[in-house]
Design a protein around this motif. Structure first.
Motif: not given
Lengths: 114, 149
Positions: B91-92, B103-110, B121-128
């Motif tokens: 997320a950070a 990369v972060l998007l794919v990682w968070a979705i996985v 937190l994973q949804w936060t990363t996906v949105v960000l």
């Protein structure tokens, strides 16, 4: 602060907690019983149960505590009946309760009537 | 084993209501209570008959399902979602290092799909991280269109 005068239903709900399960055990001293029979032993008009259905969550709990066991017995009127039987542990728990209860009620009566 | 005889619809509806009312209570207690109340109803109906009047009487004696549910033990509370370091770092990074967004998007979705770590937190990363990715794609398309024009 919210204040109110309790209704007799509220007082009863509080008094039943920690007491009715021992009344159930006491009703099983004379022998195993199935649900409806046990509800009758407790008394359908008695203040011990809110309604007959409230007996069953309580029976499930005392069974999980090991104070009663259940046995399925074939019935003439339909599916097998679930008979509830008091265990040695249940009898011991009831003995402890009886001794404590007798002292407690004496003290309550003495205080209320003083 | 004898099959449960067919119940009057009123009693079946009552048992379904009871099961719903017991949602959120200890699962074993819930199952045992519904089964025992069903047996109680069988016994009671055998005594009083199987018409609507008998059904109403049996239901009346069993009492409102809310009263029965009030006697049941609430289910143990679910453990709060664990916060794992990976989810916080993802997320950070999504917030601070936006070139890493794909990369972060794919990682968070996985991680979301695997059901591990903290979903919030994973949804936060996906949105960000989705934001720079989408904006990047839009700019690329506009750029290509401009060159073609």
């Amino acid at each position: 602060m919210y204040r109110m005068v309790p209704t007799s239903d509220i007082v009863l709900t509080q008094l039943r907690k920690g007491v009715v399960e021992y009344c159930v055990l006491a009703c099983l001293r004379s022998g195993p019983a199935y649900g409806l029979e046990l509800a009758e032993r407790l008394g359908s008009d008695s203040s011990l149960l809110t309604s007959e259905g409230t007996l069953y969550p309580l029976l499930s709990r005392v069974r999980q505590q090991g104070w009663v066991t259940t046995t399925q017995v074939p019935s003439a009127v339909g599916p097998p009946r679930r008979y509830y039987e008091i265990t040695d542990e249940g009898r011991a728990a009831l003995e402890t309760f009886l001794a404590t209860w007798s002292r407690f009620t004496t003290d309550v009566r003495t205080t209320l009537e003083s | 084993m004898t099959a449960t005889p067919e119940f009057p619809p009123l009693v079946e509806a009552y048992l379904a209501d009871l099961d719903r009312a017991l949602a959120g209570t200890d699962p074993r207690e819930r199952a045992e209570t519904v089964a025992a109340v069903r047996e109680h109803a069988v016994e009671s109906l055998a005594r009083h008959g199987r018409d609507d009047e008998a059904a109403r009487r049996v239901i009346g004696e069993l009492g409102p399902v809310e009263h029965i549910a009030a006697e049941a033990t609430p289910a143990p509370a679910a453990a709060p979602a664990k916060v794992e370091v990976t989810d916080v770092v993802l997320a950070a990074l999504a917030l601070l290092v936006w070139p890493l967004a794909p990369v972060l998007l794919v990682w968070a979705i996985v991680r979301l799909r695997a059901g591990v770590g903290n979903r919030a937190l994973q949804w936060t990363t996906v949105v960000l991280s989705a934001l720079p990715v989408v904006v990047g794609i839009v700019f690329t398309v506009l750029h290509v269109l401009n060159r073609a024009a």
